[in-house]
Design a protein around this motif. Structure first.
Motif, PDB file in Angstrom:
ATOM      1  N   HIS A  64      14.291  -8.212  -5.982  1.00 37.08           N
ATOM      2  CA  HIS A  64      14.112  -7.221  -5.076  1.00 37.08           C
ATOM      3  C   HIS A  64      12.852  -7.044  -4.668  1.00 37.08           C
ATOM      4  N   PHE A  65      12.635  -6.851  -3.530  1.00 36.98           N
ATOM      5  CA  PHE A  65      11.146  -6.656  -2.903  1.00 36.98           C
ATOM      6  C   PHE A  65      11.549  -5.104  -2.378  1.00 36.98           C
ATOM      7  N   PHE A  66      10.415  -4.438  -2.365  1.00 37.31           N
ATOM      8  CA  PHE A  66      10.325  -2.941  -2.016  1.00 37.31           C
ATOM      9  C   PHE A  66       9.422  -2.771  -0.682  1.00 37.31           C
ATOM     10  N   GLN A  67      10.008  -1.977   0.137  1.00 35.74           N
ATOM     11  CA  GLN A  67       9.253  -1.651   1.391  1.00 35.74           C
ATOM     12  C   GLN A  67       8.920  -0.180   1.453  1.00 35.74           C
ATOM     13  N   LEU A 124       4.000  -0.055   8.661  1.00 36.34           N
ATOM     14  CA  LEU A 124       3.559   0.726   7.448  1.00 36.34           C
ATOM     15  C   LEU A 124       3.476  -0.030   6.167  1.00 36.34           C
ATOM     16  N   GLY A 125       4.196  -1.180   6.057  1.00 36.72           N
ATOM     17  CA  GLY A 125       4.245  -2.146   4.825  1.00 36.72           C
ATOM     18  C   GLY A 125       5.321  -2.964   4.844  1.00 36.72           C
ATOM     19  N   GLU A 126       5.096  -4.215   4.292  1.00 36.49           N
ATOM     20  CA  GLU A 126       5.877  -5.436   4.423  1.00 36.49           C
ATOM     21  C   GLU A 126       6.516  -5.230   2.742  1.00 36.49           C
ATOM     22  N   PRO A 127       7.956  -5.758   2.768  1.00 36.19           N
ATOM     23  CA  PRO A 127       8.624  -5.834   1.606  1.00 36.19           C
ATOM     24  C   PRO A 127       7.715  -6.401   0.507  1.00 36.19           C
ATOM     25  N   MET A 138       7.449  -4.939  -6.475  1.00 38.82           N
ATOM     26  CA  MET A 138       7.037  -3.390  -7.041  1.00 38.82           C
ATOM     27  C   MET A 138       5.552  -3.602  -7.696  1.00 38.82           C
ATOM     28  N   ARG A 139       5.151  -4.435  -8.331  1.00 41.36           N
ATOM     29  CA  ARG A 139       4.112  -4.507  -9.091  1.00 41.36           C
ATOM     30  C   ARG A 139       3.087  -4.736  -8.046  1.00 41.36           C
ATOM     31  N   GLU A 140       3.240  -5.444  -6.842  1.00 45.60           N
ATOM     32  CA  GLU A 140       2.210  -5.323  -5.701  1.00 45.60           C
ATOM     33  C   GLU A 140       1.954  -4.064  -5.159  1.00 45.60           C
ATOM     34  N   ASN A 141       3.225  -3.351  -4.770  1.00 43.23           N
ATOM     35  CA  ASN A 141       3.016  -2.088  -4.329  1.00 43.23           C
ATOM     36  C   ASN A 141       2.362  -1.057  -5.357  1.00 43.23           C
ATOM     37  N   THR A 142       2.355  -1.063  -6.240  1.00 45.49           N
ATOM     38  CA  THR A 142       2.012  -0.094  -7.063  1.00 45.49           C
ATOM     39  C   THR A 142       0.523  -0.554  -7.615  1.00 45.49           C
ATOM     40  N   LYS A 143      -0.191  -1.381  -7.073  1.00 38.68           N
ATOM     41  CA  LYS A 143      -1.438  -2.006  -7.611  1.00 38.68           C
ATOM     42  C   LYS A 143      -2.621  -0.778  -7.044  1.00 38.68           C
ATOM     43  N   LYS A 144      -3.320  -0.415  -8.054  1.00 39.96           N
ATOM     44  CA  LYS A 144      -4.457   0.418  -7.437  1.00 39.96           C
ATOM     45  C   LYS A 144      -5.466  -0.142  -6.636  1.00 39.96           C
TER      46      LYS A 144
END
Length: 240
Positions: free
Chosen positions: A20-23, A228-231, A234-240
């Motif tokens: 799963h990718f997350f958008q 607003l953001g591509e899919p 999750m690890r890439e979405n939650t990077k600091k």
């Protein structure tokens, strides 16, 4: 149905040959991420809709759909925002669905985070049972959304009858919103309905700043789109 297609679908389900990718979904008033939509990806099918269509034709749609739901939940990690997960009406009315949800509840304490998006591409065969099981989801603490409104089978009357927490509007209304008076009028009417029924509106397909600015000016609650953001994983979405 060709035997190799049945075998391929079974292998994908048994081996969980997908991810799963997350958008992100943004709250427009506060300009912050409200949640993420989980989108299935499979290396054997560039278009996930084709995968689900073949699964339906092979008689394995319920198995693929629930396997996808389980994988999306296990992939969310320590996500603090909402997680929007697609589910087909036929899955919700399946005789094993409530037991599946109860098993999910045994292992994951996250009912307040998950929003089940009712996929609008499938015709509703049993509205009574669908309403009953949607109420079951609500009673368990889950939120419910109607996905891609304006594209598929679900009418406005059905939405009012189902009384979801969110109505997600198809991308065709979000794209070029800034120069379409007709689309703006539709959004205004839907926002009026949301105000009367305590629903929230999520506008998909936001790809231009002008559309985002128009959505904000109209009072749209949430928005989603490539601007607003591509899919992403999750690890890439939650990077600091």
């Amino acid at each position: 149905m060709i035997k190799w297609e049945i075998r391929r679908i079974k292998e994908i389900i048994d081996n969980k040959s997908f991810c799963h990718f997350f958008q992100p979904i943004y709250e427009l008033k506060e300009s912050k991420i409200y949640g993420y939509e989980a989108l299935l990806r499979c290396k054997y099918f560039s278009d996930p809709e084709i995968l689900f269509q073949i699964a339906r034709e092979c008689g394995f749609l319920y198995e693929l759909d629930t396997c996808s739901i389980h994988n999306a939940i296990t992939s969310m990690g320590d996500l603090q925002q909402k997680l929007f997960i697609n589910v087909f009406p036929s899955t919700i009315v399946h005789h094993s669905f409530t037991q599946f949800i109860k098993k999910i509840n045994l292992f994951f304490q996250l009912t307040e985070k998950v929003v089940f998006e009712i996929n609008e591409s499938e015709k509703i065969e049993n509205i009574y049972l669908l309403k009953k099981n949607i109420q079951f989801l609500k009673d368990e603490g889950y939120k419910v959304a109607v996905d891609d409104f304006g594209k598929g089978e679900i009418s406005l009357e059905t939405i009012i009858d189902l009384n979801p927490h969110y109505i997600k509007v198809d991308r065709s209304l979000g794209q070029n919103l800034y120069n379409s008076g007709k689309n703006q009028d539709v959004i205004k009417k839907l926002l009026f309905l949301c105000e009367r029924t305590n629903m929230k509106l999520v506008l998909e397909g936001i790809e231009k700043k002008e559309d985002l600015d128009t959505a904000k000016a109209l009072g749209v609650h949430y928005a989603q789109g490539y601007l607003l953001g591509e899919p992403k994983p999750m690890r890439e979405n939650t990077k600091k």
